[in-house]
Motif scaffolding. Sequence first.
Motif, PDB file in Angstrom:
ATOM      1  N   LYS A   1     -10.301   6.802  -5.322  1.00 32.05           N
ATOM      2  CA  LYS A   1      -9.199   6.273  -4.675  1.00 32.05           C
ATOM      3  C   LYS A   1      -8.015   6.130  -5.481  1.00 32.05           C
ATOM      4  O   LYS A   1      -6.893   6.250  -5.422  1.00 32.05           O
ATOM      5  CB  LYS A   1      -9.580   4.926  -3.635  1.00 32.05           C
ATOM      6  CG  LYS A   1      -8.390   4.249  -3.268  1.00 32.05           C
ATOM      7  CD  LYS A   1      -8.828   2.953  -2.683  1.00 32.05           C
ATOM      8  CE  LYS A   1      -7.482   2.096  -1.988  1.00 32.05           C
ATOM      9  NZ  LYS A   1      -6.439   2.013  -2.944  1.00 32.05           N
ATOM     10  N   GLU A   2      -8.536   5.662  -6.716  1.00 33.25           N
ATOM     11  CA  GLU A   2      -7.389   5.446  -7.599  1.00 33.25           C
ATOM     12  C   GLU A   2      -6.976   6.811  -8.232  1.00 33.25           C
ATOM     13  O   GLU A   2      -5.853   6.933  -8.621  1.00 33.25           O
ATOM     14  CB  GLU A   2      -8.072   4.859  -9.025  1.00 33.25           C
ATOM     15  CG  GLU A   2      -7.536   5.085 -10.489  1.00 33.25           C
ATOM     16  CD  GLU A   2      -6.219   4.207 -10.432  1.00 33.25           C
ATOM     17  OE1 GLU A   2      -5.411   4.314 -11.357  1.00 33.25           O
ATOM     18  OE2 GLU A   2      -5.954   3.286  -9.376  1.00 33.25           O
ATOM     19  N   GLY A   3      -7.855   7.833  -8.476  1.00 29.80           N
ATOM     20  CA  GLY A   3      -7.085   9.111  -8.726  1.00 29.80           C
ATOM     21  C   GLY A   3      -6.290   9.575  -7.731  1.00 29.80           C
ATOM     22  O   GLY A   3      -5.181  10.324  -8.309  1.00 29.80           O
ATOM     23  N   ILE A   4      -6.537   9.556  -6.588  1.00 28.25           N
ATOM     24  CA  ILE A   4      -5.709  10.045  -5.524  1.00 28.25           C
ATOM     25  C   ILE A   4      -4.378   9.263  -5.475  1.00 28.25           C
ATOM     26  O   ILE A   4      -3.189   9.938  -5.374  1.00 28.25           O
ATOM     27  CB  ILE A   4      -6.209  10.055  -4.282  1.00 28.25           C
ATOM     28  CG1 ILE A   4      -7.591  11.006  -4.025  1.00 28.25           C
ATOM     29  CG2 ILE A   4      -5.411  10.497  -2.986  1.00 28.25           C
ATOM     30  CD1 ILE A   4      -8.285  11.102  -2.803  1.00 28.25           C
ATOM     31  N   ASP A   5      -4.229   8.114  -5.616  1.00 26.53           N
ATOM     32  CA  ASP A   5      -3.450   7.134  -5.719  1.00 26.53           C
ATOM     33  C   ASP A   5      -2.528   7.504  -6.792  1.00 26.53           C
ATOM     34  O   ASP A   5      -1.246   7.395  -6.766  1.00 26.53           O
ATOM     35  CB  ASP A   5      -3.614   5.774  -5.905  1.00 26.53           C
ATOM     36  CG  ASP A   5      -4.263   5.189  -4.311  1.00 26.53           C
ATOM     37  OD1 ASP A   5      -4.039   5.991  -3.322  1.00 26.53           O
ATOM     38  OD2 ASP A   5      -4.685   4.059  -4.272  1.00 26.53           O
ATOM     39  N   ALA A   6      -3.124   7.684  -7.833  1.00 27.32           N
ATOM     40  CA  ALA A   6      -2.243   8.102  -9.131  1.00 27.32           C
ATOM     41  C   ALA A   6      -1.673   9.399  -8.912  1.00 27.32           C
ATOM     42  O   ALA A   6      -0.468   9.768  -9.445  1.00 27.32           O
ATOM     43  CB  ALA A   6      -3.450   8.127 -10.501  1.00 27.32           C
ATOM     44  N   VAL A   7      -2.276  10.496  -8.435  1.00 21.95           N
ATOM     45  CA  VAL A   7      -1.656  11.600  -8.329  1.00 21.95           C
ATOM     46  C   VAL A   7      -0.326  11.427  -7.123  1.00 21.95           C
ATOM     47  O   VAL A   7       0.719  11.854  -7.680  1.00 21.95           O
ATOM     48  CB  VAL A   7      -2.677  12.860  -7.432  1.00 21.95           C
ATOM     49  CG1 VAL A   7      -1.664  14.022  -7.172  1.00 21.95           C
ATOM     50  CG2 VAL A   7      -3.505  13.268  -8.657  1.00 21.95           C
TER      51      VAL A   7
END
Length: 273
Positions: free
Chosen positions: A256-262
């Motif tokens: 979730k964090e990785g996708i939100d960061a992208v």
Amino acid sequence: MADIVPLHKEEPRGLVLREVSGNVLRLTLNNPPANTLSIAVMEALAGELDAVAKSDDIRVVILAASGALFSAGHDLKELTTHRADDDQGRAFFEKSVRLCADLMLKLNRLPQPVIAEIDGLATAAGLQLVASCDLAICTDSSTFCTPGVNIGLFCSTPMVAVSRAAHPKQAMEMLLTGETIDASTAKDFGLVNRIVPKQYLQQVVNKYAAVIASKSPQALRIGKRAFYGQAEMSITEAYDFATGVMVENMLKSDAKEGIDAVLGKRTPEWKAE
């Protein structure tokens, strides 16, 4: 750089040295001159792996060796002394070979990726150690072999790891001939990932470790476990298995964090599990 300290305080010359730098643990075989895998060395290394498996702070392990040889494999002198036992050494041979097999499985099942750093000869169970690591980087002067056939002892347990890392016919070539191959041939066979000049070995390995350690710890643990799990399955079973893994991975906080960061055009901030 952190000081290298012995694994066991009661041993003035630790058989396995450890050094932590950030999220990377470097383990160095320290059993000169040949870094043989004696019972004591294997137990020391197994102890380190058991400890790091429980760590949330260490994300990558580097396995290196001191001296001119990476590892000459089993300690033949240690094995030979037990031929005088009542059972001609059977119990000790079983203990040594089983301990070695269990050590290789620990590397395979360790949550963290393991990078072998090779400078010199890796032979027999020493090559088994290299083949059991997830990545392997060596110097251009490193050499490799499974020479058991030369002394009437087929490298059956090294065969397990070597035949899974190298192409089958090339693994069998090494096992049947016992001949030593150079670094370039080892790379062609699939036993190593990169070949670098000696003076740059540690620098290159550290860079690989740093890049991997910067990734999501959740993804690294899930991915390594899935990689080796699916390899033992048929392709249909592998896709079913990987589909379930992918869904569970997507539900993790790091995904979730990785996708939100992208989407937010920022650098992700990973959390320990």
